[in-house]
Design an enzyme around this catalytic site. Structure first.
Site, PDB file in Angstrom:
ATOM      1  N   LYS A   1       0.812  -1.227   0.000  1.00 25.55           N
ATOM      2  CA  LYS A   1       0.000   0.000   0.000  1.00 25.55           C
ATOM      3  C   LYS A   1       0.840   1.268   0.000  1.00 25.55           C
ATOM      4  O   LYS A   1       2.032   1.251   0.292  1.00 25.55           O
ATOM      5  CB  LYS A   1      -0.985  -0.031   1.178  1.00 25.55           C
ATOM      6  CG  LYS A   1      -2.152  -0.972   0.885  1.00 25.55           C
ATOM      7  CD  LYS A   1      -3.256  -0.919   1.898  1.00 25.55           C
ATOM      8  CE  LYS A   1      -4.378  -1.884   1.442  1.00 25.55           C
ATOM      9  NZ  LYS A   1      -5.425  -2.056   2.452  1.00 25.55           N
TER      10      LYS A   1
ATOM     11  N   ARG B   1      -3.237 -10.031   5.143  1.00 22.20           N
ATOM     12  CA  ARG B   1      -3.713 -10.071   3.748  1.00 22.20           C
ATOM     13  C   ARG B   1      -2.581  -9.585   2.854  1.00 22.20           C
ATOM     14  O   ARG B   1      -2.243  -8.415   2.875  1.00 22.20           O
ATOM     15  CB  ARG B   1      -4.957  -9.177   3.623  1.00 22.20           C
ATOM     16  CG  ARG B   1      -5.602  -9.180   2.251  1.00 22.20           C
ATOM     17  CD  ARG B   1      -6.816  -8.252   2.218  1.00 22.20           C
ATOM     18  NE  ARG B   1      -7.426  -8.269   0.908  1.00 22.20           N
ATOM     19  CZ  ARG B   1      -6.980  -7.560  -0.129  1.00 22.20           C
ATOM     20  NH1 ARG B   1      -5.925  -6.765   0.000  1.00 22.20           N
ATOM     21  NH2 ARG B   1      -7.580  -7.619  -1.299  1.00 22.20           N
TER      22      ARG B   1
END
Ligand code: HH2
Length: 256
Positions: A202, A237
């Site tokens: 991210k 995740r």
């Protein structure tokens, strides 16, 4: 939890696994690398992403879901739409990952009817196009915790057998919010449910490391997830399963 995006436009792997064959191949690789479950998503929810109609999301999702279910690893479906969740659960998906945080009560009812757990993720608003404009908090951990515990209570009351809580890194949160949530993730774990952390590749990882290409943010992602695991995260995740499996093997050997 290995990320399997069957989208044309996900921020780090869009278009890579859009066919059922490519998705199956990717799923096999992630399982061989150590993934214990797969998270299948057919709508990008990156900041600014355009909404995808349910029919299109289903067209992308169902062939891939049918292809990966026989692999014998639990499959979670990453969707905000009850129509999509219903079809996926009918086919046999094992878990619902709702980045809408169960704002739509039909999602909890579906999970209850199919007796599957739900990942409840926090976002200040269920809209990727406007969520970054809502990235303003007095105490981000307190606000996220309040939302998650309220949604968890409602879900369990509606008959959902188990909930997993996720602070929603990057969803309507800037670097300082993501760091605060990561530093104080133990407070979310203290709510008494398993916690999922999703920082893989991210922007926050890019901002901290200076690595601009999301696919090259592996080391930063591993470091962030180890920090999360130390503060109680039980599900990570991730896109880069092998790197995380290696890091966790060392972490667990040291920490027990
Ligand atoms: N992050 C993304 C998507 N789904 N689900 C949960 N529970 N937690 C997350 O942090 C999370 C999520 C975004 O990542 P990705 O799937 O790689 O990208 P895109 O939304 O562009 O498909």
């Amino acid at each position: 939890m290995g990320v399997l995006n069957v989208t044309p436009d996900s921020f780090s792997d869009g278009g890579r696994y859009a066919s059922a064959e490519a998705a199956l191949e990717r799923a096999r690789t992630m399982i061989a690398e150590g993934a214990d479950l797969l998270d299948l998503g057919a709508e990008s929810t990156r900041p600014g992403a355009a909404p995808v109609p349910a029919a299109e999301e289903l067209r992308r999702l169902l062939p891939a879901l049918e292809a990966v279910l026989p692999l014998g690893v639990p499959v979670s479906v990453d969707t905000r739409k009850p129509e999509v969740a219903a079809a996926a659960l009918e086919l046999g998906a094992h878990l619902l990952n709702d980045v809408g945080g169960l704002r739509d009560p039909r999602m909890a009812r579906l999970a209850a009817r199919h007796r599957v757990p739900v990942v409840i993720m926090h976002s200040p608003v269920d809209d990727p196009q406007t969520m970054m404009a809502r990235a303003s908090y007095r105490d981000v951990v307190a606000e996220v915790s309040a939302f998650l515990s309220q949604q968890a209570r409602a879900a369990l009351a509606a008959g959902v057998p188990q909930v997993v809580l996720d602070p929603g890194f990057g969803f309507g949160k800037r670097l300082e919010h993501n760091l605060e949530l990561l530093r104080r993730l133990d407070e979310i774990a203290a709510l008494g449910h398993p916690v999922l952390a999703g920082l893989s590749r991210k922007r926050t990882v890019g901002e901290l490391t200076g690595v601009t290409d999301p696919e090259k943010r592996v080391c930063g992602s591993v470091a962030a997830h180890l920090a999360a695991a130390r503060r109680g995260a039980r599900l990570l995740r991730v896109h880069d399963v092998a790197a995380h499996a290696e890091a966790l093997a060392v972490e667990w050997a040291v920490e027990g």
